[in-house]
Design a protein around this motif. Structure first.
Motif, PDB file in Angstrom:
ATOM      1  N   GLY A 242       2.099  55.157  20.224  1.00 51.67           N
ATOM      2  CA  GLY A 242       2.100  56.412  20.959  1.00 51.67           C
ATOM      3  C   GLY A 242       1.542  57.581  20.171  1.00 51.67           C
ATOM      4  N   ARG A 243       1.381  57.409  18.866  1.00 46.73           N
ATOM      5  CA  ARG A 243       0.840  58.480  18.025  1.00 46.73           C
ATOM      6  C   ARG A 243      -0.529  58.124  17.450  1.00 46.73           C
ATOM      7  NH1 ARG A 243       3.306  59.780  13.376  1.00 46.73           N
ATOM      8  NH2 ARG A 243       4.188  57.696  13.036  1.00 46.73           N
ATOM      9  N   PHE A 244      -0.739  56.846  17.172  1.00 49.64           N
ATOM     10  CA  PHE A 244      -1.991  56.393  16.556  1.00 49.64           C
ATOM     11  C   PHE A 244      -2.803  55.598  17.569  1.00 49.64           C
ATOM     12  CE2 PHE A 244      -0.521  56.112  11.810  1.00 49.64           C
ATOM     13  CZ  PHE A 244      -0.046  57.406  11.880  1.00 49.64           C
ATOM     14  N   THR A 245      -4.124  55.725  17.469  1.00 50.41           N
ATOM     15  CA  THR A 245      -5.022  54.985  18.354  1.00 50.41           C
ATOM     16  C   THR A 245      -6.183  54.425  17.543  1.00 50.41           C
ATOM     17  OG1 THR A 245      -4.494  56.466  20.197  1.00 50.41           O
ATOM     18  CG2 THR A 245      -6.463  55.103  20.410  1.00 50.41           C
ATOM     19  N   ILE A 246      -6.461  53.145  17.745  1.00 53.82           N
ATOM     20  CA  ILE A 246      -7.587  52.494  17.072  1.00 53.82           C
ATOM     21  C   ILE A 246      -8.702  52.278  18.086  1.00 53.82           C
ATOM     22  CG2 ILE A 246      -8.362  50.439  15.846  1.00 53.82           C
ATOM     23  CD1 ILE A 246      -5.488  50.015  14.934  1.00 53.82           C
ATOM     24  N   SER A 247      -9.929  52.541  17.656  1.00 55.93           N
ATOM     25  CA  SER A 247     -11.097  52.255  18.480  1.00 55.93           C
ATOM     26  C   SER A 247     -12.179  51.625  17.619  1.00 55.93           C
ATOM     27  CB  SER A 247     -11.609  53.531  19.157  1.00 55.93           C
ATOM     28  OG  SER A 247     -11.946  54.506  18.191  1.00 55.93           O
ATOM     29  N   LYS A 248     -13.072  50.904  18.269  1.00 52.45           N
ATOM     30  CA  LYS A 248     -14.119  50.159  17.536  1.00 52.45           C
ATOM     31  C   LYS A 248     -15.456  50.413  18.198  1.00 52.45           C
ATOM     32  CE  LYS A 248     -14.645  45.464  15.596  1.00 52.45           C
ATOM     33  NZ  LYS A 248     -15.762  44.699  16.106  1.00 52.45           N
ATOM     34  N   ASP A 249     -16.422  50.801  17.399  1.00 52.78           N
ATOM     35  CA  ASP A 249     -17.780  51.036  17.868  1.00 52.78           C
ATOM     36  C   ASP A 249     -18.685  50.031  17.181  1.00 52.78           C
ATOM     37  OD1 ASP A 249     -20.330  51.927  18.483  1.00 52.78           O
ATOM     38  OD2 ASP A 249     -19.781  54.042  18.387  1.00 52.78           O
TER      39      ASP A 249
ATOM     40  N   LYS B 243     -22.095  51.153  15.898  1.00 54.29           N
ATOM     41  CA  LYS B 243     -22.095  51.935  14.660  1.00 54.29           C
ATOM     42  C   LYS B 243     -21.410  51.193  13.517  1.00 54.29           C
ATOM     43  CE  LYS B 243     -22.202  56.479  16.880  1.00 54.29           C
ATOM     44  NZ  LYS B 243     -21.527  57.799  17.021  1.00 54.29           N
ATOM     45  N   ASN B 244     -20.954  49.982  13.785  1.00 51.74           N
ATOM     46  CA  ASN B 244     -20.239  49.212  12.754  1.00 51.74           C
ATOM     47  C   ASN B 244     -19.075  50.017  12.164  1.00 51.74           C
ATOM     48  OD1 ASN B 244     -21.755  46.925  13.020  1.00 51.74           O
ATOM     49  ND2 ASN B 244     -22.580  46.939  10.947  1.00 51.74           N
ATOM     50  N   THR B 245     -18.341  50.674  13.027  1.00 54.39           N
ATOM     51  CA  THR B 245     -17.268  51.552  12.562  1.00 54.39           C
ATOM     52  C   THR B 245     -16.016  51.378  13.420  1.00 54.39           C
ATOM     53  OG1 THR B 245     -18.888  53.173  11.785  1.00 54.39           O
ATOM     54  CG2 THR B 245     -16.634  53.938  12.035  1.00 54.39           C
ATOM     55  N   VAL B 246     -14.887  51.417  12.762  1.00 52.04           N
ATOM     56  CA  VAL B 246     -13.587  51.437  13.424  1.00 52.04           C
ATOM     57  C   VAL B 246     -12.893  52.733  13.050  1.00 52.04           C
ATOM     58  CG1 VAL B 246     -11.311  50.359  13.515  1.00 52.04           C
ATOM     59  CG2 VAL B 246     -13.359  48.946  13.546  1.00 52.04           C
ATOM     60  N   TYR B 247     -12.199  53.303  14.018  1.00 51.45           N
ATOM     61  CA  TYR B 247     -11.527  54.581  13.809  1.00 51.45           C
ATOM     62  C   TYR B 247     -10.016  54.422  13.982  1.00 51.45           C
ATOM     63  CZ  TYR B 247     -16.280  56.182  14.672  1.00 51.45           C
ATOM     64  OH  TYR B 247     -17.635  56.357  14.623  1.00 51.45           O
ATOM     65  N   LEU B 248      -9.288  55.204  13.227  1.00 49.73           N
ATOM     66  CA  LEU B 248      -7.838  55.308  13.388  1.00 49.73           C
ATOM     67  C   LEU B 248      -7.525  56.783  13.616  1.00 49.73           C
ATOM     68  CD1 LEU B 248      -4.991  54.048  13.327  1.00 49.73           C
ATOM     69  CD2 LEU B 248      -4.941  54.516  10.872  1.00 49.73           C
ATOM     70  N   GLN B 249      -7.258  57.127  14.865  1.00 51.02           N
ATOM     71  CA  GLN B 249      -6.876  58.487  15.208  1.00 51.02           C
ATOM     72  C   GLN B 249      -5.366  58.613  15.050  1.00 51.02           C
ATOM     73  OE1 GLN B 249      -8.810  61.224  16.162  1.00 51.02           O
ATOM     74  NE2 GLN B 249      -6.863  62.341  15.966  1.00 51.02           N
ATOM     75  N   MET B 250      -4.952  59.546  14.213  1.00 51.96           N
ATOM     76  CA  MET B 250      -3.534  59.720  13.923  1.00 51.96           C
ATOM     77  C   MET B 250      -3.098  61.107  14.362  1.00 51.96           C
ATOM     78  SD  MET B 250      -3.341  57.929  10.161  1.00 51.96           S
ATOM     79  CE  MET B 250      -4.267  59.232   9.367  1.00 51.96           C
ATOM     80  N   ASN B 251      -2.198  61.144  15.317  1.00 51.47           N
ATOM     81  CA  ASN B 251      -1.668  62.406  15.835  1.00 51.47           C
ATOM     82  C   ASN B 251      -0.175  62.513  15.533  1.00 51.47           C
ATOM     83  OD1 ASN B 251      -4.215  62.953  16.972  1.00 51.47           O
ATOM     84  ND2 ASN B 251      -3.662  61.881  18.863  1.00 51.47           N
ATOM     85  N   SER B 252       0.344  63.712  15.648  1.00 51.40           N
ATOM     86  CA  SER B 252       1.776  63.962  15.428  1.00 51.40           C
ATOM     87  C   SER B 252       2.245  63.334  14.119  1.00 51.40           C
ATOM     88  CB  SER B 252       2.592  63.411  16.606  1.00 51.40           C
ATOM     89  OG  SER B 252       2.189  63.989  17.818  1.00 51.40           O
ATOM     90  N   LEU B 253       1.500  63.595  13.082  1.00 55.44           N
ATOM     91  CA  LEU B 253       1.804  62.973  11.790  1.00 55.44           C
ATOM     92  C   LEU B 253       3.137  63.436  11.235  1.00 55.44           C
ATOM     93  CD1 LEU B 253      -1.781  63.014  10.343  1.00 55.44           C
ATOM     94  CD2 LEU B 253      -0.333  60.990  10.497  1.00 55.44           C
TER      95      LEU B 253
END
Length: 124
Positions: free
Chosen positions: A66-73, A76-86
């Motif tokens: 509910g706070r972190f979200t992973i996405s893959k492109d 672009k050969n890239t994966v992201y970790l979006q971290m909210n409400s740290l």
């Protein structure tokens, strides 16, 4: 062979956000699942979340759901970790890892390639 490099770590106040990136080299990345793990001082490496090869399937540790979200492109050969409400307890070195099998796993032993890690510090 896949080489991984994390970026985007830093110092943030509690309640803030950061986005980590995991840039990959290697022609097999698009068929790889990727996991994020973290390790705080004096603690074992902990599973954070994972995404399958296509980017359509993800799952997360309860502590970040509910706070972190992973996405893959794959383009672009890239994966992201979006971290909210740290939170201060999110403070750790964060690692991305890739496994040749395209399915997700929460076990570090299932991953073949690891980045060097990026430090995330959350102040209270």
């Amino acid at each position: 062979q896949v080489q991984l490099e994390e970026s985007g770590g830093g110092l943030v106040q509690a309640g803030g956000s950061l986005r980590l990136s995991c840039a990959a080299s290697g022609r097999t990345f698009s068929s790889s699942a990727v996991g994020w793990f973290r390790q705080a001082p004096g603690k074992e490496r902990e599973f954070v979340g994972t995404i399958n090869w296509s980017g359509r399937i993800t799952y997360y540790a309860d502590s970040v759901k509910g706070r972190f979200t992973i996405s893959k492109d794959n383009a672009k050969n890239t994966v992201y970790l979006q971290m909210n409400s740290l939170k201060p307890e999110d403070t750790a070195v964060y690692y991305c890892a890739a496994r040749s099998g395209g399915t997700t796993s929460n076990s570090p032993s299932q991953y073949d390639y690891w980045g060097q890690g990026t430090q995330v510090t959350v102040s209270s």
